[in-house]
Design an enzyme around this catalytic site. Structure first.
Site, PDB file in Angstrom:
ATOM      1  CE  LYS A  95      -3.678   2.250   2.612  1.00  0.00           C
ATOM      2  NZ  LYS A  95      -4.681   2.068   3.668  1.00  0.00           N
ATOM      3  CE  LYS A 109      -6.046   1.668  -0.353  1.00  0.00           C
ATOM      4  NZ  LYS A 109      -6.606   1.518   0.950  1.00  0.00           N
TER       5      LYS A 109
HETATM    6  C1  PBG Z   1      -7.160   2.969   5.521  1.00  0.00           C
HETATM    7  C2  PBG Z   1      -7.650   2.979   4.118  1.00  0.00           C
HETATM    8  C3  PBG Z   1      -7.512   4.011   3.178  1.00  0.00           C
HETATM    9  C4  PBG Z   1      -8.133   3.568   2.008  1.00  0.00           C
HETATM   10  C5  PBG Z   1      -8.632   2.308   2.251  1.00  0.00           C
HETATM   11  N1  PBG Z   1      -8.294   1.944   3.559  1.00  0.00           N
HETATM   12  C6  PBG Z   1      -7.030   5.382   3.309  1.00  0.00           C
HETATM   13  C7  PBG Z   1      -5.667   5.763   3.664  1.00  0.00           C
HETATM   14  O1  PBG Z   1      -4.725   4.974   3.711  1.00  0.00           O
HETATM   15  O2  PBG Z   1      -5.541   6.952   3.919  1.00  0.00           O
HETATM   16  C8  PBG Z   1      -8.220   4.354   0.739  1.00  0.00           C
HETATM   17  C9  PBG Z   1      -9.170   3.846  -0.268  1.00  0.00           C
HETATM   18  C10 PBG Z   1      -9.454   4.806  -1.357  1.00  0.00           C
HETATM   19  O3  PBG Z   1      -8.799   5.860  -1.520  1.00  0.00           O
HETATM   20  O4  PBG Z   1     -10.386   4.520  -2.132  1.00  0.00           O
HETATM   21  N2  PBG Z   1      -8.119   2.437   6.387  1.00  0.00           N
END
Ligand code: PBG
Length: 327
Positions: free
Chosen positions: A197, A249
């Site tokens: 991520k 992601k």
């Molecule tokens: C954290 C989380 C995030 C997203 C999914 N789970 C946000 C982040 O890391 O700030 C982002 C998903 C998206 O942008 O569609 N719980």
């Protein structure tokens, strides 16, 4: 006059031939719909930066999840937006917390037809917006956060969640949560690790969607956008810790990482087409600058082609309907 030896156009001559030789397919069961549920709402509320996506009330969440199941979508991933937040994210493991209540409601409604999934992270529940608890000097405390994730995992599994999405990027989170679940008898609860991520700008609209309290950034725990090999390493470590599925992601800016992860692990690999990717296509389409349906379909196909077995996408429901009509 010399003739071409290789006539690659032969296999592109008609829709029937093109369909027969198509390498990559998209079916509704490969799509997972992320949904937001906000505590205290009596009606769903639009999200400005994500046109077409809403914060659900409990009722509209249930109905929408039933629509997703009817459309053949593979799963729903639930995110909770609480009314009260605190330093340790108490709402996350409270059985009466919005995400746990919503999970139980969706499982009761469609739990036999679709894989009900819950986001396992503290950021929606903390008053500072970080994915973990903080040390006295404000750093994100990895090991103290693992204890909070274990409690959250038990609460979500108790609410009936089939699959927990570990999105916090703490070291050791998969092993820690697996051990906590197994000790309580939740040996069937599936773990999806948001393994690779990346920290960056593409989560902007999501932060509006969950009313994020974050100031600053997540660069001490999410990956640096320049690092592909490190993303593969994260996935390999998560598999060794017991992840059933790993994810990359965002999706489109990281297709190389997706392909490399696919080649490096044997477990299913998923990708999350995040809020910023959604917003870009919606905004361009709203201006008439891009063909909306074509761009959405092509982006999903590209993510599959790069190696994703399934895709989290805010277009899951709509794309599933298109896929059925185009069959
Ligand atoms: C954290 C989380 C995030 C997203 C999914 N789970 C946000 C982040 O890391 O700030 C982002 C998903 C998206 O942008 O569609 N719980």
């Amino acid at each position: 006059m010399s003739f071409p030896t290789h006539r690659l156009r032969r296999l592109r001559q008609s829709p029937a031939v093109r369909r027969l030789v198509r390498e990559t397919h998209l079916v509704p069961s490969q799509l997972v719909l992320p949904m937001f549920v906000r505590e205290g709402l009596s009606e769903s509320q639009p999200i400005g930066s994500m046109p077409g996506v809403v914060q659900h009330s409990l009722d509209s969440l249930r109905r929408h999840a039933a629509d997703a199941a009817a459309a053949g979508v593979g799963g729903v991933m639930l995110f909770g937006v609480p009314t009260v937040r605190d330093a340790v994210g108490s709402g996350a493991d409270d059985p009466d917390g919005i995400l746990n209540v919503a999970t139980a409601a969706v499982v009761a409604e469609v739990g036999d037809e679709i894989v009900v999934q819950s986001d396992l992270c503290l950021d929606e529940f903390t008053d500072h917006g970080h994915c973990g608890v903080l040390t006295p000097d404000g750093a994100v405390d990895n090991d103290a956060t693992l204890e909070r994730y274990a409690a959250m995992a038990i609460a979500q599994a108790s609410a009936g969640s089939h699959l927990l999405g570990l999105s916090g990027m703490m070291d050791g989170q998969v092993a820690h949560v697996r051990a906590a679940l197994d000790a309580e008898g939740f040996t069937d609860t599936i773990l999806l690790a948001y393994a690779a991520k990346y920290a960056g700008a593409f989560y902007g609209p999501f932060r509006e969607a969950v009313d994020s309290q974050l100031k600053g950034d997540r660069r001490t725990y999410q990956l640096d956008p320049g690092n592909g090999r490190e993303g593969v390493r994260e996935a390999v470590v998560d598999v060794a810790e017991g992840a059933d599925i790993v994810m990359v992601k965002p999706a489109l800016p990281y297709l190389d990482v997706l392909a490399d992860v696919r080649a490096s692990v044997e477990v299913p690999v998923w990708a999350y087409q995040v809020s910023g990717e959604y917003a870009m296509i919606e905004a361009a389409a709203a201006h008439g600058w891009i063909d909306r349906r074509g761009a959405i379909t092509e982006s999903l196909l590209g993510i599959r082609r790069a190696g994703a077995d399934a895709i989290l996408t805010y277009w899951a429901l709509e794309a599933a309907a298109w896929l059925r009509e185009s069959r």
